[in-house]
Design a protein around this motif. Sequence first.
Motif, short mmCIF file in Angstrom:
data_model
loop_
_atom_site.label_atom_id
_atom_site.label_comp_id
_atom_site.label_asym_id
_atom_site.label_seq_id
_atom_site.Cartn_x
_atom_site.Cartn_y
_atom_site.Cartn_z
N UNK A 35 0.97 -0.78 0.13
CA UNK A 35 -0.47 -0.13 -0.28
C UNK A 35 0.87 0.99 0.12
N UNK A 36 -0.02 2.53 -0.12
CA UNK A 36 0.96 3.59 -0.11
C UNK A 36 -0.15 4.44 0.72
N UNK A 37 0.38 5.09 1.79
CA UNK A 37 -0.01 5.76 2.71
C UNK A 37 0.69 7.12 2.97
N UNK A 47 -4.16 6.43 4.53
CA UNK A 47 -4.48 5.62 3.53
C UNK A 47 -4.21 6.20 2.58
N UNK A 48 -4.46 5.88 1.37
CA UNK A 48 -3.59 6.52 -0.30
C UNK A 48 -4.60 4.93 -0.74
N UNK A 49 -3.82 3.74 -1.02
CA UNK A 49 -4.45 3.00 -2.02
C UNK A 49 -3.61 1.95 -1.50
N UNK A 50 -3.67 0.31 -2.02
CA UNK A 50 -3.61 -0.60 -1.95
C UNK A 50 -4.09 -1.45 -2.95
N UNK A 51 -2.93 -3.13 -2.75
CA UNK A 51 -2.85 -3.83 -4.02
C UNK A 51 -2.34 -5.02 -3.77
N UNK A 52 -3.40 -6.24 -3.94
CA UNK A 52 -3.07 -7.46 -3.19
C UNK A 52 -2.04 -8.22 -4.51
N UNK A 70 -2.53 2.53 -8.62
CA UNK A 70 -1.28 1.94 -8.11
C UNK A 70 -1.56 0.52 -9.17
N UNK A 71 -0.62 0.77 -8.98
CA UNK A 71 -0.33 -0.47 -9.63
C UNK A 71 1.65 -1.72 -9.39
N UNK A 72 1.68 -2.61 -9.95
CA UNK A 72 3.22 -2.93 -9.51
C UNK A 72 3.71 -4.57 -10.70
N UNK A 73 4.81 -3.91 -10.60
CA UNK A 73 5.55 -4.50 -11.70
C UNK A 73 6.24 -6.20 -11.06
N UNK A 74 6.11 -7.39 -11.28
CA UNK A 74 5.66 -8.67 -10.63
C UNK A 74 7.38 -8.36 -11.09
N UNK A 75 8.12 -8.39 -12.40
CA UNK A 75 9.70 -8.82 -12.20
C UNK A 75 10.24 -7.99 -11.72
N UNK A 76 10.06 -6.07 -11.43
CA UNK A 76 11.01 -5.85 -11.25
C UNK A 76 10.91 -6.04 -9.29
N UNK A 77 9.74 -6.36 -8.77
CA UNK A 77 9.11 -6.17 -7.85
C UNK A 77 8.99 -4.70 -7.35
N UNK A 78 8.76 -3.95 -8.22
CA UNK A 78 8.38 -2.69 -7.49
C UNK A 78 6.33 -3.12 -7.84
N UNK A 96 5.35 3.61 1.33
CA UNK A 96 5.06 2.13 0.75
C UNK A 96 4.99 1.50 2.07
N UNK A 97 4.39 0.76 1.76
CA UNK A 97 4.07 -0.26 3.38
C UNK A 97 3.71 -1.68 2.56
N UNK A 98 4.78 -2.80 3.47
CA UNK A 98 4.27 -3.77 2.38
C UNK A 98 3.52 -5.19 4.16
N UNK A 99 2.80 -6.05 3.59
CA UNK A 99 2.17 -6.72 5.37
C UNK A 99 1.21 -7.77 4.51
N UNK A 100 0.68 -8.79 5.18
CA UNK A 100 -0.30 -9.15 5.53
C UNK A 100 -1.81 -8.99 5.59
N UNK A 101 -2.45 -7.48 5.78
CA UNK A 101 -3.81 -6.68 5.48
C UNK A 101 -4.24 -7.39 5.87
N UNK A 102 -5.59 -8.09 6.93
CA UNK A 102 -6.85 -7.93 6.74
C UNK A 102 -7.69 -6.78 6.59
N UNK A 103 -7.49 -5.45 6.71
CA UNK A 103 -8.15 -4.22 6.09
C UNK A 103 -6.89 -3.33 6.05
#
Length: 123
Positions: A35-37, A47-52, A70-78, A96-103
């Motif tokens: 996510x972005x905060x 909170x701004x945006x998040x992506x699974x 919000x978007x991600x590039x799997x190959x670049x881990x970005x 930028x934040x990473x985790x296993x958010x339930x919310x």
Amino acid sequence: QVQLVESGGGLVQAGGSLRLSCAASGRTFNSYGMGWFRQAPGKEREFVAAIIWLGGSTYYADSVKGRFTISRDNAKNTLYLQMNSLKPEDTAVYYCAAGRPRRVGVVDEYGYWGQGTQVTVSS
């Protein structure tokens, strides 16, 4: 050890655009949400945006919906945040934040954070 490094912040006039990037390393993120905060002076982090990461479902705060993507590039881990039609009230440090958010919109649901990048929008 997870590392998140943001870049792309800066000074822009109202109505302009910026693209933030977050380079992630240290593990695979397939089971993560990211996510972005942002935090403005004197205010709480919000909170701004998040992506699974796996599947790509996206979530946005009402204040940025239709302007930010919000978007991600799997190959670049970005992770990216494209910000258009910027307003002075978007001025903040963006994290930028990473985790296993339930919310996805809750700060405490994320275990890993970057150092932040400043975005300033002038009127």
